[in-house]
Design an enzyme around this catalytic site. Structure first.
Site, PDB file in Angstrom:
ATOM      1  N   ASP A 171     -13.255  -3.925  -1.299  1.00 20.44           N
ATOM      2  CA  ASP A 171     -12.981  -3.524   0.090  1.00 20.44           C
ATOM      3  C   ASP A 171     -14.267  -3.679   0.912  1.00 20.44           C
ATOM      4  O   ASP A 171     -14.927  -2.684   1.240  1.00 20.44           O
ATOM      5  CB  ASP A 171     -12.525  -2.051   0.138  1.00 20.44           C
ATOM      6  CG  ASP A 171     -11.253  -1.826  -0.663  1.00 20.44           C
ATOM      7  OD1 ASP A 171     -10.312  -2.610  -0.518  1.00 20.44           O
ATOM      8  OD2 ASP A 171     -11.202  -0.850  -1.441  1.00 20.44           O
ATOM      9  N   ASP A 187       0.878  -1.174   0.000  1.00 17.26           N
ATOM     10  CA  ASP A 187       0.000   0.000   0.000  1.00 17.26           C
ATOM     11  C   ASP A 187       0.914   1.221   0.000  1.00 17.26           C
ATOM     12  O   ASP A 187       1.733   1.378   0.902  1.00 17.26           O
ATOM     13  CB  ASP A 187      -0.872   0.032   1.257  1.00 17.26           C
ATOM     14  CG  ASP A 187      -1.941  -1.068   1.250  1.00 17.26           C
ATOM     15  OD1 ASP A 187      -2.087  -1.748   0.227  1.00 17.26           O
ATOM     16  OD2 ASP A 187      -2.607  -1.234   2.278  1.00 17.26           O
TER      17      ASP A 187
HETATM   18  O1  1PR Z   1     -10.512   2.785  -5.148  1.00 19.34           O
HETATM   19  O2  1PR Z   1      -9.611   2.188  -7.376  1.00 19.34           O
HETATM   20  O3  1PR Z   1      -8.755   4.176  -6.144  1.00 19.34           O
HETATM   21  O4  1PR Z   1      -8.222   1.898  -5.406  1.00 19.34           O
HETATM   22  C1  1PR Z   1      -7.690   2.166  -4.147  1.00 19.34           C
HETATM   23  C2  1PR Z   1      -7.065   0.901  -3.661  1.00 19.34           C
HETATM   24  O5  1PR Z   1      -6.397   1.193  -2.446  1.00 19.34           O
HETATM   25  C3  1PR Z   1      -8.080  -0.182  -3.368  1.00 19.34           C
HETATM   26  O6  1PR Z   1      -7.606  -1.365  -3.940  1.00 19.34           O
HETATM   27  C4  1PR Z   1      -8.109  -0.303  -1.863  1.00 19.34           C
HETATM   28  O7  1PR Z   1      -8.157  -1.664  -1.467  1.00 19.34           O
HETATM   29  C5  1PR Z   1      -6.783   0.281  -1.445  1.00 19.34           C
HETATM   30  N1  1PR Z   1      -6.866   1.034  -0.192  1.00 19.34           N
HETATM   31  C6  1PR Z   1      -7.456   2.214  -0.036  1.00 19.34           C
HETATM   32  N2  1PR Z   1      -7.294   2.637   1.241  1.00 19.34           N
HETATM   33  C7  1PR Z   1      -6.602   1.698   1.877  1.00 19.34           C
HETATM   34  C8  1PR Z   1      -6.168   1.733   3.280  1.00 19.34           C
HETATM   35  O8  1PR Z   1      -5.594   0.765   3.791  1.00 19.34           O
HETATM   36  N3  1PR Z   1      -6.450   2.824   3.960  1.00 19.34           N
HETATM   37  N4  1PR Z   1      -5.643  -0.414   1.259  1.00 19.34           N
HETATM   38  C9  1PR Z   1      -6.323   0.692   0.982  1.00 19.34           C
HETATM   39  C10 1PR Z   1      -6.134  -1.573   1.110  1.00 19.34           C
HETATM   40  C11 1PR Z   1      -5.806  -3.626   1.859  1.00 19.34           C
HETATM   41  C12 1PR Z   1      -4.937  -4.607   1.329  1.00 19.34           C
HETATM   42  C13 1PR Z   1      -3.945  -5.045   2.384  1.00 19.34           C
HETATM   43  C14 1PR Z   1      -4.485  -6.361   2.827  1.00 19.34           C
HETATM   44  C15 1PR Z   1      -3.496  -7.221   3.531  1.00 19.34           C
HETATM   45  N5  1PR Z   1      -5.234  -2.349   1.712  1.00 19.34           N
HETATM   46  O9  1PR Z   1      -4.350  -4.226   0.178  1.00 19.34           O
HETATM   47  O10 1PR Z   1      -2.727  -5.056   1.773  1.00 19.34           O
HETATM   48  O11 1PR Z   1      -5.612  -6.121   3.662  1.00 19.34           O
HETATM   49  O12 1PR Z   1      -3.108  -6.643   4.722  1.00 19.34           O
HETATM   50  P1  1PR Z   1      -2.605  -7.516   5.932  1.00 19.34           P
HETATM   51  O13 1PR Z   1      -1.942  -8.720   5.374  1.00 19.34           O
HETATM   52  O14 1PR Z   1      -1.637  -6.646   6.656  1.00 19.34           O
HETATM   53  O15 1PR Z   1      -3.818  -7.842   6.743  1.00 19.34           O
HETATM   54  P2  1PR Z   1      -9.336   2.819  -6.042  1.00 19.34           P
END
Ligand code: 1PR
Length: 525
Positions: free
Chosen positions: A379, A224
């Protein structure tokens, strides 16, 4: 010097990077004359069979290419560059291929996820110089829905099993072509390309070829990425999507360096998510483009990029399409793009109007770059209900009742990084996105994200049973046992983790060691 046939349909950056890494100077073919002058030619096919043949014809490449192939000079075809050598393809009825190899191209007719995406083995059928330094039990990266069917066995170089046995590489005189992507197949793939470049090598059969090959379950590292408050681009990690600790954005390292470390550890794929892409225009200062360009020079496994892939109007009123944003990413070294928020809005529109426009980001990008290039990042958040009748959404009976003893729940889609919940469930989202042409589902779970408590198996099973495309389980991995659990208790094709890798709690090699003998994985060399 090596010539590369780029007909402009997609990402050839990775092939160029791989050849340059092997010390070659790559010249991109711009005309029929360039093909005639080539001494060694690599043809990485991208997109669809029909579109490829149309472009080759329009550019007047068919005759020089056929002459080159008949000349006996070295040729390496990759993916569609293999399929192009055949007479016809079910993907484009009525369109003729180059007809260098008698036979056709057929769609997989199997009960497994199609496209066939991931790392699978090869059964070598005849000696070749390509196999120097190859043990025989390595796995290579495939991504395709169609496979070749030569009229004669004599051209079969390797075969692979996926539901049934199919031909995964061919050879005719100095022509070799693979269905898999050597440029995305880590060190084994680079070895194959190196052997192709060195015509002095002897022809051999590797020592330990499998009797049957198996598609590996993929282990994916997710990075991320966002700018921290000082403006530096960092890999961060949230707890249930909250990436701030004591007010500051958590900084777990630099994107390119971390990706390089995971590649060396044997990761099967890397996903970058620009998590503030929903509010910042991704092409403005292009931070992720640089990350992709630098990563793809040294990392030879598939790269996915997500965040901000949608239509966009800048402050001067200029309109950018999601396809333009995606194209820029593909040119910079991405193999797949991932769409999050926009997918939710697209599906809402389809459900409301009862039809698709054909113009959504999912449809447009899939049409140009192929279904396999479009990943939908979901998500979802768990919402408990007393009974399935309480909501119009797809509910499941859960083994983990809610705070008021609720035995049912649904998974609410969110947009803008989990900030906004919508009236759409994750199962419906995945199903409609598959119909629109998505090739894979990246299934996060806000409740589990960053908890180290294990994947949400109920969510994964619910979505997996609604689609036939591959599903990547994500969020909650805290130990090697969690990977075993997700691959044993669900049909997920891949599992993704972030926090445990960034914090170095476990390495990718250790997870693969733990899974050995229990779950098919790609060996780390
Ligand atoms: O909506 O097309 O602009 O895409 C934005 C992207 O960013 C989406 O894929 C969304 O999942 C991601 N995203 C947005 N905000 C966050 C955040 O964390 N605040 N991250 C975010 C999503 C989730 C996973 C993470 C897993 C594994 N992160 O990618 O890597 O949950 O984590 P873990 O193994 O530590 O539990 P758009």
């Amino acid at each position: 010097m090596i010539s590369l046939l780029d007909y402009g349909a997609g990402n050839v950056r990775s092939v160029i990077n791989a050849l340059e890494r092997l010390g070659e100077t790559v010249q991109t073919v711009k005309s029929g004359q360039d093909i005639k002058n080539a001494q060694r030619l690599v043809f990485p096919g991208v997109g669809s069979f029909g579109a490829m043949m149309t472009i080759l014809r329009k550019k007047n490449f068919i005759t020089p290419l056929t002459e080159y192939l008949e000349s006996g000079k070295p040729f390496f075809g990759i993916c569609l560059g293999l399929q192009a050598l055949f007479e016809t393809s079910e993907e484009a009825p009525g369109v003729s291929g180059l007809s260098i190899i008698p036979g056709t191209v057929k769609r997989f007719t199997i009960d497994l996820a199609v496209p066939h995406i991931g790392w699978n083995g090869i059964k070598v059928r005849q000696p070749s110089r390509l196999f120097n330094g190859v043990e025989g039990d390595e796995k290579f990266y495939f991504v395709h829905s169609y496979h070749v069917v030569p009229a004669s066995e004599e051209f079969v170089l390797t075969a692979t099993d996926y539901g049934y046995e199919f031909v995964s590489a061919i050879r005719k005189n100095n022509i070799v072509a693979t269905q898999f992507h050597p440029e995305k197949s880590g060190k084994a793939g680079l070895a194959l390309l190196k052997n192709f470049l060195d015509t002095t090598r002897e022809e051999i059969i590797p020592s330990s070829c499998p009797r049957q090959t198996r598609l590996a379950k993929r282990i994916i590292a997710c990075l991320d990425v966002r700018a921290n408050d000082q403006g530096d681009l960092v890999v961060t990690k949230g707890d249930q999507y909250d990436v701030r600790e004591e007010g500051n954005v958590r900084n777990l390292g630099k994107p390119v360096q971390l990706a390089g470390r995971y590649y060396e550890e044997g990761v099967d794929e890397i996903t970058f998510l620009n998590i503030t892409g929903f509010r910042d225009f991704p092409l403005k200062d292009m931070p992720m483009i640089e990350v992709l360009e630098n990563t793809s020079k040294n990392v030879f496994v598939p790269l996915t990029i997500g965040g901000g892939i949608r239509d966009y109007k800048d402050k001067d009123g200029r309109q950018y399409s999601a396809l333009e944003v995606a194209s820029e990413y593909f040119r910079s070294g991405a193999d797949k793009i991932s769409i999050g928020s926009d997918a939710v809005l697209i599906v809402e529109n389809v459900l409301q109007s009862g039809k698709s426009t054909g113009l959504s980001s999912i449809e447009q990008i899939a049409r140009v770059y192929g279904n396999q290039a479009v990943v939908i990042s979901v998500d979802p958040r768990r919402i408990y209900v007393q009974s399935p009748e309480a909501v119009k959404h797809h509910t499941i009976k859960t083994s983990f009742p809610g705070p008021n003893g609720e035995e049912y729940c649904w998974y609410q889609c969110t947009i803008r990084g989990g900030r906004e919940g919508r009236e759409l469930d994750a199962v419906t989202l995945a199903r409609v996105c598959e119909q629109l042409g998505a090739g894979e589902i990246l299934l996060n779970c806000i409740d589990k994200d960053g908890t180290n408590a294990g994947f949400d198996l109920e969510l994964i099973n619910a979505v997996k049973s609604a689609v036939s495309i591959p599903v990547i389980a994500s969020s909650g991995a805290g130990s090697a046992e969690h990977f075993l659990e997700v691959f044993t208790d669900t049909q997920a094709e891949a599992a993704l983790a972030a926090g445990i890798f960034h914090r170095q709690e476990i390495s990718i090699g250790e997870i693969k060691d733990y899974l050995q003998g229990k779950v098919e994985t790609r060996p780390v060399y």
